[in-house]
Design a protein around this motif. Sequence first.
Motif, short mmCIF file in Angstrom:
data_model
loop_
_atom_site.label_atom_id
_atom_site.label_comp_id
_atom_site.label_asym_id
_atom_site.label_seq_id
_atom_site.Cartn_x
_atom_site.Cartn_y
_atom_site.Cartn_z
N ASN A 3 0.83 -1.21 0.00
CA ASN A 3 0.00 0.00 0.00
C ASN A 3 0.86 1.26 0.00
N ARG A 4 1.99 1.22 0.75
CA ARG A 4 2.88 2.38 0.80
C ARG A 4 3.49 2.66 -0.58
N ALA A 5 3.90 1.63 -1.33
CA ALA A 5 4.48 1.79 -2.67
C ALA A 5 3.45 2.38 -3.63
N GLU A 6 2.20 1.89 -3.48
CA GLU A 6 1.15 2.40 -4.36
C GLU A 6 0.90 3.89 -4.13
N VAL A 7 1.06 4.37 -2.90
CA VAL A 7 0.85 5.78 -2.59
C VAL A 7 1.98 6.64 -3.15
N GLN A 8 3.23 6.11 -3.14
CA GLN A 8 4.39 6.87 -3.56
C GLN A 8 4.53 6.99 -5.08
N GLN A 9 3.94 6.12 -5.86
CA GLN A 9 4.10 6.11 -7.30
C GLN A 9 3.71 7.42 -8.00
N PRO A 10 2.65 8.09 -7.62
CA PRO A 10 2.27 9.34 -8.31
C PRO A 10 3.29 10.46 -8.16
N LEU A 11 4.24 10.37 -7.20
CA LEU A 11 5.22 11.42 -7.02
C LEU A 11 6.18 11.54 -8.21
N VAL A 12 6.43 10.46 -8.93
CA VAL A 12 7.36 10.50 -10.06
C VAL A 12 6.83 11.36 -11.20
N PRO A 13 5.64 11.20 -11.67
CA PRO A 13 5.11 12.12 -12.71
C PRO A 13 5.06 13.57 -12.23
N ALA A 14 4.74 13.78 -10.95
CA ALA A 14 4.69 15.16 -10.43
C ALA A 14 6.06 15.81 -10.49
N PHE A 15 7.11 15.05 -10.21
CA PHE A 15 8.48 15.57 -10.27
C PHE A 15 8.84 16.02 -11.68
N TRP A 16 8.52 15.16 -12.67
CA TRP A 16 8.85 15.51 -14.06
C TRP A 16 7.99 16.68 -14.56
N ALA A 17 6.79 16.80 -14.07
CA ALA A 17 5.94 17.95 -14.45
C ALA A 17 6.55 19.25 -13.94
N LEU A 18 7.09 19.20 -12.71
CA LEU A 18 7.74 20.39 -12.15
C LEU A 18 8.98 20.76 -12.95
N GLU A 19 9.77 19.76 -13.35
CA GLU A 19 10.97 20.01 -14.15
C GLU A 19 10.63 20.61 -15.51
N TRP A 20 9.55 20.12 -16.11
CA TRP A 20 9.13 20.67 -17.40
C TRP A 20 8.69 22.14 -17.25
N CYS A 21 8.02 22.44 -16.16
CA CYS A 21 7.61 23.84 -15.91
C CYS A 21 8.83 24.74 -15.78
N LEU A 23 11.81 24.20 -17.08
CA LEU A 23 12.44 24.31 -18.39
C LEU A 23 11.72 25.34 -19.27
N VAL A 24 10.38 25.28 -19.26
CA VAL A 24 9.60 26.22 -20.05
C VAL A 24 9.86 27.65 -19.58
N LEU A 25 9.96 27.84 -18.26
CA LEU A 25 10.22 29.17 -17.71
C LEU A 25 11.58 29.70 -18.16
N VAL A 26 12.60 28.84 -18.14
CA VAL A 26 13.94 29.23 -18.59
C VAL A 26 13.92 29.62 -20.06
N LEU A 27 13.22 28.86 -20.89
CA LEU A 27 13.14 29.16 -22.32
C LEU A 27 12.42 30.49 -22.56
N VAL A 28 11.39 30.77 -21.77
CA VAL A 28 10.67 32.04 -21.90
C VAL A 28 11.59 33.21 -21.56
N VAL A 29 12.40 33.08 -20.48
CA VAL A 29 13.32 34.14 -20.08
C VAL A 29 14.38 34.36 -21.15
N ILE A 30 14.94 33.27 -21.71
CA ILE A 30 15.96 33.39 -22.77
C ILE A 30 15.38 34.10 -23.99
N ALA A 31 14.16 33.74 -24.37
CA ALA A 31 13.52 34.37 -25.52
C ALA A 31 13.30 35.86 -25.26
N ALA A 32 12.94 36.21 -24.03
CA ALA A 32 12.72 37.62 -23.69
C ALA A 32 14.02 38.41 -23.76
#
Length: 201
Positions: A3-21, A23-32
């Motif tokens: 049950n503990r492993a099943e609860v922890q699994q959604p954290l991995v997609p959330a981590f990559w979503a934060l990293e993508w955000c 990256l997008v922010l860095v690209l916006v600043v560079i373009a500006a």
Amino acid sequence: QRNRAEVQQPLVPAFWALEWCRLVLVLVVIAAVINVNKRFPQRTKEVYAPGEWMPLDSSVSVCADTARILEGEELEACMRDEFGGQDFQVKKKKGRVRQLVIKFRIKNTGDSEINIWQYMLKLAVNSYPDGWTNGLGTHYAQENTLAAGEECECMAAYTIGLGMVSDSEYPRFVKNNTFQIVQAVYPVQRMIEFKIGEEGT
């Protein structure tokens, strides 16, 4: 444990979503930044020698004829003879004031009267590589205004304080530094460069 492993699994997609955000922010600043640099080009530099006319704007030019560093009796005599008797700085400091004294010519090529010091106050003097800098101090001209088409001489003095350049550092300061009379206006930075003691200064 399962049950503990099943609860922890959604954290991995959330981590990559934060990293993508991020990256997008860095690209916006560079373009500006790229966009701003395209709109506002880098400053260019124009260098003039003593005796050459440097334009301050479309109707006023300035020329530096001579430059000397004076102190003590030499400075007092210069203030008396070339600055209309302005010897108060020397007397207050008992001769322990050094001044970079520059003889200018200013020319009005426009069609209206100008205030000489309105333009001269925009000039600063720097030294390279030491980085000493100062604005206009004591100044003198027979007239404060200049009619269209006229030219006149004026004197300007820039203080080199003992706290900036000590007696022991002074010989090296004069020998090693190039001096610059600078008008820092975007996008063109104009300056008159000279060495103290060289021919023409």
